[in-house]
Design a protein around this motif. Structure first.
Motif, PDB file in Angstrom:
ATOM      1  N   VAL A 177       0.852  -1.185   0.004  1.00  0.00           N
ATOM      2  CA  VAL A 177      -0.151   0.102   0.046  1.00  0.00           C
ATOM      3  C   VAL A 177       0.885   1.417  -0.034  1.00  0.00           C
ATOM      4  O   VAL A 177       0.741   2.212  -0.776  1.00  0.00           O
ATOM      5  N   VAL A 178       1.856   1.305   0.814  1.00  0.00           N
ATOM      6  CA  VAL A 178       2.763   2.557   1.089  1.00  0.00           C
ATOM      7  C   VAL A 178       3.656   2.547  -0.184  1.00  0.00           C
ATOM      8  O   VAL A 178       3.569   3.792  -0.831  1.00  0.00           O
ATOM      9  N   MET A 179       4.058   1.690  -1.182  1.00  0.00           N
ATOM     10  CA  MET A 179       4.757   1.729  -2.363  1.00  0.00           C
ATOM     11  C   MET A 179       3.897   2.224  -3.260  1.00  0.00           C
ATOM     12  O   MET A 179       4.163   3.311  -4.029  1.00  0.00           O
ATOM     13  N   VAL A 180       2.689   1.849  -3.389  1.00  0.00           N
ATOM     14  CA  VAL A 180       1.623   2.315  -4.403  1.00  0.00           C
ATOM     15  C   VAL A 180       1.165   3.676  -4.218  1.00  0.00           C
ATOM     16  O   VAL A 180       1.318   4.369  -5.245  1.00  0.00           O
ATOM     17  N   THR A 181       0.943   3.988  -3.057  1.00  0.00           N
ATOM     18  CA  THR A 181       0.382   5.203  -2.640  1.00  0.00           C
ATOM     19  C   THR A 181       1.369   6.348  -2.665  1.00  0.00           C
ATOM     20  O   THR A 181       0.881   7.663  -2.634  1.00  0.00           O
ATOM     21  N   LYS A 182       2.581   6.097  -2.284  1.00  0.00           N
ATOM     22  CA  LYS A 182       3.447   7.136  -1.961  1.00  0.00           C
ATOM     23  C   LYS A 182       4.680   7.066  -3.105  1.00  0.00           C
ATOM     24  O   LYS A 182       5.474   8.000  -3.158  1.00  0.00           O
ATOM     25  N   PHE A 183       4.612   6.293  -4.242  1.00  0.00           N
ATOM     26  CA  PHE A 183       5.253   6.179  -5.163  1.00  0.00           C
ATOM     27  C   PHE A 183       5.750   7.485  -5.744  1.00  0.00           C
ATOM     28  O   PHE A 183       7.081   7.801  -5.840  1.00  0.00           O
ATOM     29  N   THR A 184       4.809   7.965  -6.596  1.00  0.00           N
ATOM     30  CA  THR A 184       4.859   9.259  -7.287  1.00  0.00           C
ATOM     31  C   THR A 184       5.139  10.398  -6.522  1.00  0.00           C
ATOM     32  O   THR A 184       5.402  11.490  -7.137  1.00  0.00           O
ATOM     33  N   HIS A 185       4.942  10.384  -5.152  1.00  0.00           N
ATOM     34  CA  HIS A 185       4.901  11.622  -4.373  1.00  0.00           C
ATOM     35  C   HIS A 185       6.408  11.606  -3.689  1.00  0.00           C
ATOM     36  O   HIS A 185       6.520  12.293  -2.736  1.00  0.00           O
ATOM     37  N   GLY A 186       7.169  10.815  -4.053  1.00  0.00           N
ATOM     38  CA  GLY A 186       8.447  11.092  -3.599  1.00  0.00           C
ATOM     39  C   GLY A 186       9.280   9.645  -3.187  1.00  0.00           C
ATOM     40  O   GLY A 186      10.471   9.578  -3.288  1.00  0.00           O
ATOM     41  N   ALA A 187       8.552   8.676  -2.754  1.00  0.00           N
ATOM     42  CA  ALA A 187       8.900   7.355  -2.613  1.00  0.00           C
ATOM     43  C   ALA A 187       9.886   6.619  -3.565  1.00  0.00           C
ATOM     44  O   ALA A 187      10.655   5.602  -3.137  1.00  0.00           O
ATOM     45  N   TYR A 188       9.623   7.034  -4.464  1.00  0.00           N
ATOM     46  CA  TYR A 188      10.663   6.476  -5.764  1.00  0.00           C
ATOM     47  C   TYR A 188      12.062   6.625  -5.433  1.00  0.00           C
ATOM     48  O   TYR A 188      13.106   6.022  -5.747  1.00  0.00           O
ATOM     49  N   LEU A 189      12.242   7.829  -4.721  1.00  0.00           N
ATOM     50  CA  LEU A 189      13.787   8.173  -4.388  1.00  0.00           C
ATOM     51  C   LEU A 189      14.206   7.224  -3.290  1.00  0.00           C
ATOM     52  O   LEU A 189      15.395   6.895  -3.638  1.00  0.00           O
ATOM     53  N   VAL A 190      13.598   6.736  -2.493  1.00  0.00           N
ATOM     54  CA  VAL A 190      13.839   5.614  -1.685  1.00  0.00           C
ATOM     55  C   VAL A 190      14.149   4.360  -2.269  1.00  0.00           C
ATOM     56  O   VAL A 190      15.259   3.498  -1.941  1.00  0.00           O
ATOM     57  N   VAL A 191      13.145   3.979  -3.198  1.00  0.00           N
ATOM     58  CA  VAL A 191      13.294   2.822  -3.886  1.00  0.00           C
ATOM     59  C   VAL A 191      14.590   2.565  -4.779  1.00  0.00           C
ATOM     60  O   VAL A 191      15.359   1.650  -5.071  1.00  0.00           O
ATOM     61  N   ILE A 192      15.159   3.932  -5.163  1.00  0.00           N
ATOM     62  CA  ILE A 192      16.443   3.903  -6.080  1.00  0.00           C
ATOM     63  C   ILE A 192      17.479   3.893  -5.058  1.00  0.00           C
ATOM     64  O   ILE A 192      18.501   3.589  -5.369  1.00  0.00           O
ATOM     65  N   ALA A 193      17.349   4.708  -3.854  1.00  0.00           N
ATOM     66  CA  ALA A 193      18.516   4.767  -2.979  1.00  0.00           C
ATOM     67  C   ALA A 193      18.883   3.409  -2.325  1.00  0.00           C
ATOM     68  O   ALA A 193      20.080   2.936  -1.935  1.00  0.00           O
ATOM     69  N   MET A 194      17.835   2.476  -1.901  1.00  0.00           N
ATOM     70  CA  MET A 194      17.967   1.263  -1.212  1.00  0.00           C
ATOM     71  C   MET A 194      18.942   0.349  -2.069  1.00  0.00           C
ATOM     72  O   MET A 194      20.002   0.003  -1.488  1.00  0.00           O
ATOM     73  N   PRO A 195      18.806   0.173  -3.523  1.00  0.00           N
ATOM     74  CA  PRO A 195      19.462  -0.666  -4.213  1.00  0.00           C
ATOM     75  C   PRO A 195      20.870  -0.346  -4.456  1.00  0.00           C
ATOM     76  O   PRO A 195      21.907  -0.974  -4.534  1.00  0.00           O
ATOM     77  N   ILE A 196      21.038   0.994  -4.383  1.00  0.00           N
ATOM     78  CA  ILE A 196      22.457   1.739  -4.526  1.00  0.00           C
ATOM     79  C   ILE A 196      23.171   1.322  -3.205  1.00  0.00           C
ATOM     80  O   ILE A 196      24.257   1.179  -3.127  1.00  0.00           O
ATOM     81  N   LEU A 197      22.511   1.584  -2.110  1.00  0.00           N
ATOM     82  CA  LEU A 197      23.011   1.161  -0.843  1.00  0.00           C
ATOM     83  C   LEU A 197      23.518  -0.387  -0.783  1.00  0.00           C
ATOM     84  O   LEU A 197      24.693  -0.433  -0.243  1.00  0.00           O
ATOM     85  N   VAL A 198      22.570  -1.000  -1.106  1.00  0.00           N
ATOM     86  CA  VAL A 198      22.957  -2.517  -1.155  1.00  0.00           C
ATOM     87  C   VAL A 198      24.088  -2.911  -2.088  1.00  0.00           C
ATOM     88  O   VAL A 198      25.139  -3.472  -1.515  1.00  0.00           O
ATOM     89  N   ALA A 199      24.339  -2.502  -3.024  1.00  0.00           N
ATOM     90  CA  ALA A 199      25.389  -2.511  -3.898  1.00  0.00           C
ATOM     91  C   ALA A 199      26.707  -1.926  -3.436  1.00  0.00           C
ATOM     92  O   ALA A 199      27.587  -2.748  -3.559  1.00  0.00           O
ATOM     93  N   ILE A 200      26.651  -0.670  -2.984  1.00  0.00           N
ATOM     94  CA  ILE A 200      27.839  -0.077  -1.922  1.00  0.00           C
ATOM     95  C   ILE A 200      28.159  -1.403  -0.986  1.00  0.00           C
ATOM     96  O   ILE A 200      29.455  -1.389  -0.881  1.00  0.00           O
ATOM     97  N   MET A 201      27.265  -1.702  -0.081  1.00  0.00           N
ATOM     98  CA  MET A 201      27.719  -2.735   0.945  1.00  0.00           C
ATOM     99  C   MET A 201      28.156  -3.829   0.338  1.00  0.00           C
ATOM    100  O   MET A 201      29.209  -4.489   0.906  1.00  0.00           O
TER     101      MET A 201
END
Length: 668
Positions: free
Chosen positions: A457-481
């Motif tokens: 629900v959170v992903m669907v309702t907040k994605f276009t309101h800025g949550a997409y930045l977190v969706v991008i940031a998390m895989p980048i952090l995983v790759a860095i680690m």
């Protein structure tokens, strides 16, 4: 002489602690609650407001769905609190969600949870501080133009307090946390009391009308609006996992005390959130994302800030200029700002665990002078400050990036706990213990399903309101680690000693002493090189000035130094390149031999003197580090200015406590 930087550091941070005083920083439950639970407790101040902000997009008629949405949040909060009670008892080492997932689901899911939590902790600081400043501006509207500066000042203050140590910051933060809890409970009691006596309080915005942005919603549109309101209200759960990450900071019995603190947090948060939401409905409080959508809003809707929901409720119950109003605004602002302390404890601790497992730089595992994870604290402050500046301290904009990470970690953690209990059941024979495990597994399984649905629900309702930045940031952090871990693994493999390495010795050792003139520093370097008994010993100088080289050669012959002086020509007046080429030439002719380079260096007592000496030697050493089979030795010569330094007056430098170096003022 103690430097001004050291004096400032001691004033801000206090005296350093010895490593054996770590036990003194452990927390009783009364201090652990404000330290680890201030985030979910403080979210009461804005969780209701976030629900109303979304519902008012459809107009006044949709506000009657507020109890339904708030009820869903309360159920979710209870489920999460019960679920994490199981976590702290099963995993008391303090890894929390990360340790549960890494152990039960694998390294990669563990890194996903770690990335989600790191993002969430950064957002906790940014959102909590921004929301606290919102309440300050509600009480003093003239401060609105200085919003960003006030935010950054609070972050700097929190950073300094946490660098002083967990226990000391806990004492400071306990007062506003308990003050806020008491204030909200008094507000709820008096608000309901006035209603029962027939004097229902009315908010200043009760008579406002709302210009709806979403008109004539279909059934699907209404469902989406309610789900979006629910996902915004779920900010009440942020930081709920911090207690499970901080179990090692509790006094013994650690797991039991942490579980009791988790229960207290859940009960208090539910009571306060329910009461504030009910009062918002009773007082007919209204708030919108855009102040210009409030018909009847006084002042300039483009520049003036709306009063927060809790400010409007307090003004309705006690009056907008009463002592209790200002008391609640102050304690609300303080706890919202200090709620960031949850992240200041969780973020460095999680980074320390990741660094210990080689997924983060090792510096993040190191404790500072006050036994806090200083590097992690500073990193958190810098990133949160950048976010505050980039989003102009806007809670509404920042909160859209929030809670995606929270429910990612919630869901994966509960799935991991189900697998943990399955493994326990295979080895447990006692009927009573098996019943206990079945009950715990049922709680975690229900929690996994519930939080998983909320995550979607959170992903669907907040994605276009800025949550997409977190969706991008998390895989980048995983790759860095993952890349950091791969680097450490490769280095460890490269450093492992093979059986052949134990028997392989260098054929011969050739010593080179680099000289630029005949003086005491050169003489000391030659004497030290002789003491190492190399197979060959040669002095080397680079001819960048004919007259200087001639004077050196004459002095060499006059003083009967006893070792050959080799002059390397340098037509382009460069020192590093010709020396490196000479060493490479020797290595090519005898690849099993080792070249040991001795470099005389001056030791000075004043910082500006370093600019006048040793520059050529620094460049040469930096270049020689990359040459295989070459050992570099600095031979210091202390000039008079260095002898005037009063080292007895100096107590500690950064890191000396960690290395066990004690000063004259330390006592066990």
């Amino acid at each position: 002489m103690v430097s001004p930087i050291d004096v400032a550091k001691r004033l801000v941070l206090g005296r350093p602690f010895r490593s054996d005083r770590l036990g003194e920083t452990l927390l009783p439950k009364r201090l652990a609650l404000p330290i680890f639970a201030s985030d979910p407790l403080s979210s009461v101040a804005y969780a209701t407001q976030e629900i109303l902000l979304i519902l008012t997009l459809g107009g006044l008629s949709y506000l009657h769905f507020t109890p339904l949405v708030a009820g869903g949040v309360v159920v979710l909060l209870a489920v999460v609190a019960l679920s994490y009670r199981q976590v702290v008892q099963a995993y008391p080492s303090g890894g929390g969600s990360y340790e549960v997932v890494a152990e039960n689901l694998g390294a990669l899911p563990g890194l996903v949870v770690a990335a989600a939590l790191l993002v969430d902790y950064v957002m906790t600081v940014a959102v909590s501080v921004a929301a606290g400043v919102d309440n300050i501006i509600s009480a003093v509207p003239d401060l609105n133009p200085y919003r960003v500066a006030i935010n950054l000042a609070f972050i700097a203050f929190l950073t300094a307090m946490n660098l002083r140590g967990v226990r000391e910051s806990g004492r400071l933060f306990a007062i506003p946390t308990y003050g806020f809890i008491i204030g909200v409970l008094v507000l709820i009691v008096f608000g309901f009391g006035e209603m029962l006596l027939g004097h229902t309080p009315v908010a200043e915005s009760a008579h406002y009308q709302i210009h709806a942005e979403q008109v004539g919603l279909s059934t699907a549109g209404l469902a989406f609006l309610l789900l979006r309101a629910f996902s915004s209200g779920c900010t009440a759960l942020t930081g709920a996992e911090a207690i499970s990450n901080g179990v090692p900071a509790f006094r013994k019995p650690k797991a039991l005390n942490a579980a009791r603190t988790m229960t207290a947090m859940g009960v208090i948060a539910i009571v306060m959130f329910t009461g504030v939401t009910a009062l918002a409905m009773i007082t007919k409080t209204k708030v919108t994302e855009n102040a210009c959508d409030l018909i009847g809003f006084p002042g300039d809707c483009h520049n003036d800030a709306q009063k927060t929901v809790i400010a409007q409720i307090t003004a309705a119950v006690f009056g907008g200029h009463s002592i209790i109003f200002y008391y609640l605004m102050v304690t609300t602002a303080l706890i919202l700002v200090l709620a960031a302390n949850t992240a200041y404890n969780g973020f460095p601790l999680l980074n320390s665990i990741l660094a210990q497992r080689r997924y983060m730089p090792r510096q993040l595992h190191t404790r500072g002078d006050r036994l806090a994870f200083s590097n992690g604290i500073i990193l958190l402050a810098v990133v949160a400050g950048i976010l505050i500046y980039a989003f102009h301290g806007s809670t509404t904009r920042l909160i859209q990036l929030y809670i995606v990470g929270v429910f990612t970690s919630f869901t994966l953690c509960q799935i991991g706990m189900v697998r943990h209990w399955n493994r326990e059941l295979r080895s447990e024979q006692s009927r009573a213990d098996r019943l206990r495990i079945h009950r715990a597994r049922a709680i975690n399984a229900f929690g996994a399903c519930f939080t998983g649905v909320v995550l979607v629900v959170v992903m669907v309702t907040k994605f276009t309101h800025g949550a997409y930045l977190v969706v991008i940031a998390m895989p980048i952090l995983v790759a860095i680690m993952w890349l950091i871990h791969r680097h450490y693994t490769a280095v460890r493999a490269e450093l492992d000693i093979d059986p052949d390495d134990l028997e392989t010795l260098p054929g011969r050792v050739h010593a080179l002493v680099l000289v630029s003139g005949w003086h005491k520093a050169t003489h000391r370097a030659i004497q030290f090189a002789r003491a190492t008994r190399p197979d060959t010993l040669t002095a080397v100088t680079v001819n960048v000035d004919e007259s200087d080289t001639r004077r050196l050669a004459d002095a060499w012959d006059r003083n009967h130094v006893g070792i050959p002086l080799k002059v390397i020509e340098s037509p382009y007046r460069e020192i590093t390149g010709p020396v490196v080429e000479e060493i490479k030439r020797q290595r090519r002719s005898r690849p099993r031999d080792v070249v040991s380079v001795f470099i005389p260096e001056y030791v000075v007592g004043r910082w500006w003197e370093n600019l006048l000496h040793n520059q050529s030697s620094l460049r040469l050493k930096a270049r020689l580090l990359f040459e295989p089979g070459v050992m570099v030795t600095s031979v210091p010569f202390q000039l008079q200015s260095s002898r005037n330094r009063d080292f007895q007056a100096m107590e500690h430098r950064a890191g000396e406590v960690r290395r066990g170096i004690t000063g004259p003022g330390d006592h066990a």
